[in-house]
Every structure is written in C-alpha cells, then in structure tokens.
Design a protein around this motif. Sequence first.
Motif, PDB file in Angstrom:
ATOM      1  N   ASN A  10       0.827  -1.212   0.000  1.00  0.00           N
ATOM      2  CA  ASN A  10       0.000   0.000   0.000  1.00  0.00           C
ATOM      3  C   ASN A  10       0.859   1.260   0.000  1.00  0.00           C
ATOM      4  O   ASN A  10       0.521   2.261  -0.649  1.00  0.00           O
ATOM      5  CB  ASN A  10      -0.935   0.010   1.210  1.00  0.00           C
ATOM      6  CG  ASN A  10      -2.018  -1.041   1.129  1.00  0.00           C
ATOM      7  OD1 ASN A  10      -2.289  -1.592   0.059  1.00  0.00           O
ATOM      8  ND2 ASN A  10      -2.664  -1.327   2.251  1.00  0.00           N
ATOM      9  N   LYS A  11       1.973   1.215   0.731  1.00  0.00           N
ATOM     10  CA  LYS A  11       2.875   2.374   0.768  1.00  0.00           C
ATOM     11  C   LYS A  11       3.460   2.621  -0.618  1.00  0.00           C
ATOM     12  O   LYS A  11       3.572   3.780  -1.059  1.00  0.00           O
ATOM     13  CB  LYS A  11       3.988   2.116   1.778  1.00  0.00           C
ATOM     14  CG  LYS A  11       4.974   3.254   1.978  1.00  0.00           C
ATOM     15  CD  LYS A  11       4.299   4.441   2.644  1.00  0.00           C
ATOM     16  CE  LYS A  11       5.293   5.532   3.014  1.00  0.00           C
ATOM     17  NZ  LYS A  11       6.095   5.192   4.199  1.00  0.00           N
ATOM     18  N   THR A  18       4.481   1.789  -8.233  1.00  0.00           N
ATOM     19  CA  THR A  18       3.948   0.509  -8.705  1.00  0.00           C
ATOM     20  C   THR A  18       4.962  -0.230  -9.582  1.00  0.00           C
ATOM     21  O   THR A  18       4.971  -1.465  -9.620  1.00  0.00           O
ATOM     22  CB  THR A  18       2.635   0.708  -9.478  1.00  0.00           C
ATOM     23  OG1 THR A  18       2.849   1.693 -10.511  1.00  0.00           O
ATOM     24  CG2 THR A  18       1.534   1.214  -8.556  1.00  0.00           C
ATOM     25  N   ARG A  19       5.810   0.516 -10.303  1.00  0.00           N
ATOM     26  CA  ARG A  19       6.843  -0.135 -11.112  1.00  0.00           C
ATOM     27  C   ARG A  19       7.795  -0.927 -10.229  1.00  0.00           C
ATOM     28  O   ARG A  19       8.275  -1.999 -10.606  1.00  0.00           O
ATOM     29  CB  ARG A  19       7.613   0.925 -11.907  1.00  0.00           C
ATOM     30  CG  ARG A  19       8.634   0.403 -12.892  1.00  0.00           C
ATOM     31  CD  ARG A  19       7.963  -0.154 -14.111  1.00  0.00           C
ATOM     32  NE  ARG A  19       8.161  -1.578 -14.203  1.00  0.00           N
ATOM     33  CZ  ARG A  19       7.585  -2.359 -15.106  1.00  0.00           C
ATOM     34  NH1 ARG A  19       6.743  -1.837 -15.980  1.00  0.00           N
ATOM     35  NH2 ARG A  19       7.820  -3.642 -15.134  1.00  0.00           N
ATOM     36  N   VAL A  22       6.390  -4.297  -9.466  1.00  0.00           N
ATOM     37  CA  VAL A  22       6.517  -5.217 -10.599  1.00  0.00           C
ATOM     38  C   VAL A  22       7.945  -5.736 -10.717  1.00  0.00           C
ATOM     39  O   VAL A  22       8.182  -6.934 -10.975  1.00  0.00           O
ATOM     40  CB  VAL A  22       6.078  -4.527 -11.909  1.00  0.00           C
ATOM     41  CG1 VAL A  22       6.358  -5.419 -13.116  1.00  0.00           C
ATOM     42  CG2 VAL A  22       4.599  -4.155 -11.851  1.00  0.00           C
ATOM     43  N   ASP A  23       8.910  -4.853 -10.508  1.00  0.00           N
ATOM     44  CA  ASP A  23      10.318  -5.194 -10.711  1.00  0.00           C
ATOM     45  C   ASP A  23      10.977  -5.839  -9.491  1.00  0.00           C
ATOM     46  O   ASP A  23      12.139  -6.257  -9.567  1.00  0.00           O
ATOM     47  CB  ASP A  23      11.118  -3.937 -11.074  1.00  0.00           C
ATOM     48  CG  ASP A  23      10.730  -3.378 -12.441  1.00  0.00           C
ATOM     49  OD1 ASP A  23      10.118  -4.116 -13.230  1.00  0.00           O
ATOM     50  OD2 ASP A  23      11.033  -2.196 -12.692  1.00  0.00           O
ATOM     51  N   LEU A  24      10.256  -5.915  -8.375  1.00  0.00           N
ATOM     52  CA  LEU A  24      10.862  -6.382  -7.132  1.00  0.00           C
ATOM     53  C   LEU A  24      11.524  -7.760  -7.252  1.00  0.00           C
ATOM     54  O   LEU A  24      12.653  -7.942  -6.763  1.00  0.00           O
ATOM     55  CB  LEU A  24       9.838  -6.368  -6.002  1.00  0.00           C
ATOM     56  CG  LEU A  24      10.355  -6.703  -4.611  1.00  0.00           C
ATOM     57  CD1 LEU A  24      11.454  -5.730  -4.190  1.00  0.00           C
ATOM     58  CD2 LEU A  24       9.207  -6.678  -3.582  1.00  0.00           C
ATOM     59  N   LEU A  66      15.192  -3.374   1.191  1.00  0.00           N
ATOM     60  CA  LEU A  66      14.990  -2.728  -0.104  1.00  0.00           C
ATOM     61  C   LEU A  66      13.883  -1.695   0.077  1.00  0.00           C
ATOM     62  O   LEU A  66      12.715  -2.034   0.273  1.00  0.00           O
ATOM     63  CB  LEU A  66      14.610  -3.761  -1.167  1.00  0.00           C
ATOM     64  CG  LEU A  66      15.660  -4.852  -1.434  1.00  0.00           C
ATOM     65  CD1 LEU A  66      15.118  -5.882  -2.420  1.00  0.00           C
ATOM     66  CD2 LEU A  66      16.954  -4.240  -1.956  1.00  0.00           C
ATOM     67  N   ILE A  67      14.253  -0.423   0.002  1.00  0.00           N
ATOM     68  CA  ILE A  67      13.352   0.668   0.350  1.00  0.00           C
ATOM     69  C   ILE A  67      12.419   1.007  -0.803  1.00  0.00           C
ATOM     70  O   ILE A  67      12.839   1.089  -1.963  1.00  0.00           O
ATOM     71  CB  ILE A  67      14.169   1.910   0.743  1.00  0.00           C
ATOM     72  CG1 ILE A  67      15.033   1.600   1.971  1.00  0.00           C
ATOM     73  CG2 ILE A  67      13.275   3.108   1.003  1.00  0.00           C
ATOM     74  CD1 ILE A  67      15.975   2.721   2.344  1.00  0.00           C
ATOM     75  N   VAL A  68      11.132   1.209  -0.485  1.00  0.00           N
ATOM     76  CA  VAL A  68      10.166   1.671  -1.482  1.00  0.00           C
ATOM     77  C   VAL A  68      10.600   3.039  -2.000  1.00  0.00           C
ATOM     78  O   VAL A  68      10.812   3.968  -1.204  1.00  0.00           O
ATOM     79  CB  VAL A  68       8.756   1.777  -0.870  1.00  0.00           C
ATOM     80  CG1 VAL A  68       7.794   2.433  -1.854  1.00  0.00           C
ATOM     81  CG2 VAL A  68       8.234   0.406  -0.465  1.00  0.00           C
ATOM     82  N   PRO A  69      10.773   3.209  -3.305  1.00  0.00           N
ATOM     83  CA  PRO A  69      11.142   4.532  -3.838  1.00  0.00           C
ATOM     84  C   PRO A  69      10.031   5.542  -3.568  1.00  0.00           C
ATOM     85  O   PRO A  69       8.852   5.239  -3.730  1.00  0.00           O
ATOM     86  CB  PRO A  69      11.283   4.278  -5.347  1.00  0.00           C
ATOM     87  CG  PRO A  69      11.416   2.810  -5.500  1.00  0.00           C
ATOM     88  CD  PRO A  69      10.641   2.207  -4.368  1.00  0.00           C
TER      89      PRO A  69
END
Length: 296
Positions: A10-11, A18-19, A22-24, A66-69
């Motif tokens: 959600n964050k 959202t990219r 997908v790329d995670l 791995l930090i959410v951009p």
Amino acid sequence: MIELPIVVRNKAVAAGATRWLVDLPMLVEGIERDWDLRLGPVFQDSSEALVAEVTMNDGSIAVLKLIVPREGDAARNEITVLRLADGDGCARLLRSDEGRGALLVERLGPSLHDLGLPMDQRLEILTAAASRVWRPAPGVGLPTGAAKGRWLIDAIVTGWEELDHPCSEGAIEHACACATRRIDAHDDERAVLVHGDVHEWNALQAAAGYKLVDPDGLLAEAEYDLGVLMREDPVDLVRGDPYRRARLLAARTGLDVTAIWEWGVAERVSTGLLCTRIGLQPVGREMLAAADFVAR
C-alpha cells in the motif's frame, strides 16, 4: 514468490512506486547475485520496505532492506545515518547500494515492542539509544529540522483534504502552528544528527543494550527524536495528563519540554494521516483521536 507485507504494498502504491512492485523479484535476484547472498524469511512487520533475513556466502546471517522509492532521498539519508553512527546506537551497516535502495545490516534480536515492557521503561531504553546517535554532523547533506517542519505542514494539510477530514480542523491548525514554531526555532549551529523515527518497533536487542534501525536522518534539534516518542502509544497518552510524557522525557535528557511537545503534536497528526492512507489501523484512528483531544 516474495511475501511482501500488505502495508508495504500500500505504501508503494501511495508513493506512485507501482513499477517497483513489478520489478521487485528481479531486484532481489540481482542483489542475491551481486552480493552473493540468499534471501530468507521476509519480516511481515515492515511498513515501507522489503526487509528479509539473508544468508551470506560464509553462512552468517544478516538483514537485507529494499526501500520503497518515494519523494526525497530516503535511501541516501538512511545510508548516511548508518555510516555516521558506525554501529553506535544504530544497526551496523555492512553494505549498501543507494541507486537500488538496498542496505545490508547486521542481524539483531527482537524488537522492544515484542518484550512488552512498561511505558516508562521503554522510554528510558529508547532515549538512551537515541542519545547515542546525537552528534554534530555538518555538511553531510541531510535535511534540516526546518525542512522537516515544512514537509510536515504540507503533508498534514494535503493529507487532511485528500482523506476527507478524518480529524478536526482544530487538530490540523494546532499541528501546523506547532510545526511553524519548530521551523522558526531551527538553528544550524545547534542541530545534531537525529534518527528521525525512534519508536519501540525500531529498537532491537543487541549484544549490549538496544540499537535503532530504519533511521530517516535529519540535522535538527535533538528534541525532534523525543517528539516522535510523543506520537507513539496515543491511547496511553490521553488516559491521564498528556503532558506527563513530555515532562518525563525532558527530565531524562535535559532537553526542552516545549520543543518535545510541539514536535510530538505535528508528528502525531502527520503519522495518523499516513497510517489512515495506507490502512495501518487502528493506530491511525488512535493518533488522530489523540490529536483531537490535545487540540481542545
């Protein structure tokens, strides 16, 4: 398949990342290959990053984050704090890649939250850990307390409107007024390195005492870190005298009680709105209810 916590998902959506979602899997594969490690269990209590135990090529255990951009320089700021602290008060940084938002840190023990200690004992532990981080750090490129105050005001005003006014207008006005006073009080010469997100989930057992994880990183008055402690445990805050905690924190540290209180007011509203946005309940509602209470 990576079991990413729903709050982190959600964050990422709220931050327009959202990219990244997908790329995670490819990001994780690349880190495993480049750093010669193997991903283990994902911690499900994270709120703004994939955090997982990893096994190194020598069999030792560490933690990958791995930090959410998102807007700003979250990865760079966290890396900067951990490098400056060098294992004193914060988890030791083993490796990092700012471009990929990746950090490898030492594996610590359970969180302070997991131990279920009384409030006053938790505050003593948290202030002790935070105070080990406080040190002059001019010229390292971290945001200032004044910049944080301006960010808080924008987040509060924007969030309140976008969420259709989940707390009173009085709480919003009170929080913005407190943040404005902290902006005006900022002094570059007095500013120190502060963690920026000191709470019981971010304090983990170490070989001796506790260390903090997940620093936001600011150059601000030390009272900012104690303001974050004022936003936590909102139900407890309003059961008695809400100023008691601020007085207790000030007495333990020799810092200014008004600054502690005012940072707490602004942080409580900002975080309550964020928790509401990403579905972290009931804490979001509880923080905003406390904000309404202290603004009366």
